[in-house]
Design an enzyme around this catalytic site. Structure first.
Site, mmCIF file in Angstrom:
data_model
loop_
_atom_site.group_PDB
_atom_site.id
_atom_site.type_symbol
_atom_site.label_atom_id
_atom_site.label_comp_id
_atom_site.label_asym_id
_atom_site.label_seq_id
_atom_site.Cartn_x
_atom_site.Cartn_y
_atom_site.Cartn_z
ATOM 1 N N LYS A 1 4.180 8.774 8.841
ATOM 2 C CA LYS A 1 3.646 8.422 10.169
ATOM 3 C C LYS A 1 4.750 8.824 11.261
ATOM 4 O O LYS A 1 4.746 9.846 11.739
ATOM 5 C CB LYS A 1 3.933 6.623 10.071
ATOM 6 C CG LYS A 1 2.486 6.344 9.046
ATOM 7 C CD LYS A 1 1.989 4.835 9.051
ATOM 8 C CE LYS A 1 0.959 4.825 8.297
ATOM 9 N NZ LYS A 1 0.881 3.900 7.189
ATOM 10 N N TYR B 1 1.096 -1.243 -0.003
ATOM 11 C CA TYR B 1 -0.093 -0.067 0.081
ATOM 12 C C TYR B 1 1.033 1.279 0.036
ATOM 13 O O TYR B 1 1.898 1.345 0.862
ATOM 14 C CB TYR B 1 -0.729 -0.120 1.259
ATOM 15 C CG TYR B 1 -1.865 1.165 1.364
ATOM 16 C CD1 TYR B 1 -2.791 1.451 0.381
ATOM 17 C CD2 TYR B 1 -1.800 2.379 2.239
ATOM 18 C CE1 TYR B 1 -3.661 2.588 0.560
ATOM 19 C CE2 TYR B 1 -2.354 3.202 2.470
ATOM 20 C CZ TYR B 1 -3.406 3.229 1.597
ATOM 21 O OH TYR B 1 -4.265 4.563 1.704
ATOM 22 N N ASP C 1 9.229 2.700 0.110
ATOM 23 C CA ASP C 1 8.333 3.271 0.915
ATOM 24 C C ASP C 1 8.458 2.894 2.249
ATOM 25 O O ASP C 1 7.837 1.814 2.755
ATOM 26 C CB ASP C 1 7.120 2.884 -0.076
ATOM 27 C CG ASP C 1 5.755 3.607 0.940
ATOM 28 O OD1 ASP C 1 6.311 4.293 1.947
ATOM 29 O OD2 ASP C 1 4.607 3.479 0.578
HETATM 30 C C1 LIG Z 1 0.440 4.522 5.742
HETATM 31 C C2 LIG Z 1 1.078 4.445 4.437
HETATM 32 C C3 LIG Z 1 0.979 5.199 3.431
HETATM 33 C C4 LIG Z 1 -0.070 6.442 3.365
HETATM 34 O O1 LIG Z 1 0.451 7.221 4.373
HETATM 35 P P1 LIG Z 1 -1.082 8.095 4.610
HETATM 36 O O2 LIG Z 1 -0.446 9.202 5.660
HETATM 37 O O3 LIG Z 1 -2.025 7.405 5.421
HETATM 38 O O4 LIG Z 1 -1.398 8.973 3.317
HETATM 39 C C5 LIG Z 1 1.931 4.855 2.398
HETATM 40 N N1 LIG Z 1 2.727 3.901 2.239
HETATM 41 C C6 LIG Z 1 2.562 3.075 3.300
HETATM 42 C C7 LIG Z 1 3.899 1.838 3.388
HETATM 43 C C8 LIG Z 1 1.983 3.131 4.593
HETATM 44 O O5 LIG Z 1 1.822 2.433 5.411
#
Ligand SMILES: *Cc1c(COP(=O)(O)O)cnc(C)c1O
Length: 433
Positions: free
Chosen positions: A270, A147, A242
């Site tokens: 995060k 994701y 990511d």
């Molecule tokens: C949470 C998450 C996102 C998206 O971040 P948001 O602040 O919710 O937009 C993107 N990549 C990864 C791996 C994530 O866990």
């Protein structure tokens, strides 16, 4: 065991549903995957969440990752309160932005320049645009079950057959967008090199979670990351890790430090905001210098680098940078929990797999090894729903889906670890019997 009174949450949820789609501002909060009504949280402190009805829960999601030091940590709280005294937004550069950029570059091995944004979604969208602008190519490869936020080009499912392009995963995403996103199964190097060969000189980037957390916790197999690194070097493809979830969590330099593979670019979120809305993308100088106003790739944000958010992020990152013992404590908490849970689940004869690294783990109800989306989907999600509810009524708040990693915080002490293990044993007994 007391039955839990959640009347205020139920009332709030009915009211919320009249004015907010589904009653929530982000879908997974609605408990659809596990049944029942979501709890409305009033406040949080250390390892605990408190709902509107006054119930207390030990927390194993920690706001989906950010609260690695537990909730309302004094270092972050004080930095925020201090920052607010000076005003909440200026729309002009500040000293804190320089400080956090320097700190991120010092902490994350591959990052030489960094741009702050307001969420993980923004970070990944911008990173893909930059990789395209830098390479002059349109397509990119992502992995099934990873994701990267809700940007259009990431909401793509695998088409039929490995060599076909993706198809939109949500109404509103166009077929045109889907054409430029190619999908491969996680941990499948062969599928990736086949895609690259079939789209020679057309692929701008490969983006992945270096440890996946969004199909449950799934680890990269040995040599998967290095194999991607080698392929990208050979083909002039930008490798993007990511690390929105793993950054500052698996080590102070993220998964790339722990697993010793350097991407060209890294997306962060995060933890980086200490609980405030912050994201960032960074990487090699010659790539980042393509970003406006230094280069031609446009990307902007009215509230990017917001002074209050930067104060929270700085307090969080300084704390992690100055306290390496955070990671040893998280690892030992993780080991104790996983070991205890494993002993119990094994003795019950339930099908299970546990994937674990540091302060991330998932208990999957399947007897298949979980290394990609297909194996993750073999889980008994009905059983997981029962387990979730059984844990919740014993005061332990898990992620409300089988396909999420759990996140530990340093606020978990002896007392909480024992409570979780006891709740786990009682819950597994309840659902297996
Ligand atoms: C949470 C998450 C996102 C998206 O971040 P948001 O602040 O919710 O937009 C993107 N990549 C990864 C791996 C994530 O866990």
């Amino acid at each position: 065991m007391r039955t839990m009174n959640i009347q205020k949450s139920k009332d709030l949820f009915s009211e919320a549903k009249q004015y907010i789609p589904g009653g929530v501002n982000s879908p997974v909060r609605a408990f659809k995957a596990v049944g029942g009504d979501p709890l409305f949280i009033k406040r949080a402190e250390g390892a605990y969440l408190y709902d509107e009805d006054g119930n207390a829960f030990i927390e194993l999601i920690n706001s989906w990752g950010p609260m690695i030091l537990g909730h309302n940590h004094p270092a972050v709280r004080e930095a925020v309160l201090h920052a607010i005294e000076g005003g909440t937004s200026f729309g002009a550069p500040t000293a804190r932005e320089v400080e956090i950029a320097e700190l991120i570059c010092a902490m994350v091995p591959s990052v030489e320049k960094v741009r702050m944004v307001n969420s993980g979604t923004e970070a990944t969208m911008s990173a893909i645009r930059l990789a395209r602008g830098y390479t002059g190519r349109d397509k990119f490869i992502k992995f099934e079950g990873n994701y990267h936020g809700h940007g259009d080009s990431f909401l793509i499912a695998a088409g039929s057959g490995a060599m076909t392009m993706g198809t939109p995963n949500s109404p509103g995403v166009t077929k045109g967008t889907a054409m430029d996103t190619l999908l491969a199964p996680y941990n499948d190097l062969k599928a990736v090199s086949d895609l690259v060969a079939a789209n020679k000189d057309e692929i701008a980037a490969i983006i992945l979670e270096p440890v996946a957390g969004n199909m449950g916790c799934v680890l990269p197999q040995p040599n998967f990351l290095q194999g991607l690194r080698d392929l990208c070097d050979k083909e002039g493809i930008v490798l993007i890790f990511d690390e929105v979830m793993t950054g500052f969590r698996l080590s102070k330099g993220g998964a790339q430090e722990l697993l010793e593979v350097k991407p060209d670019m890294t997306t962060m979120g995060k933890i980086i905001g200490g609980g405030m809305p912050v994201g960032a993308y960074g990487g090699r100088k010659e790539i980042m210098e393509f970003v406006s106003p230094e280069g031609p790739v446009y990307q902007a944000g009215t509230l990017s680098g917001n002074p209050v958010a930067m104060a929270a992020g700085l307090a969080m990152l300084h704390y992690l940078n100055d306290h390496p013992e955070v990671y040893t404590k998280l690892a030992s908490t993780g080991n104790r929990l996983v070991q205890g849970i494993e002993e119990t689940v094994q003795s019950m004869g339930l099908p299970y797999r546990i994937n674990h690294v540091g302060s991330m783990y998932s208990l999957f109800f399947t007897d298949k090894k979980v290394g990609d989306l297909e194996s993750a989907q073999s889980c008994d999600t009905i059983l997981f729903g029962k387990y979730f509810q059984a844990m919740l009524k014993r005061g332990v708040y898990l992620a409300p889906s089988q396909f999420e990693s759990l996140f530990l915080s340093t606020a978990l002490e002896e007392k909480e670890i024992n409570h979780i293990l006891e709740a786990n044993e009682a819950s597994l007994k309840e659902i297996s019997g």
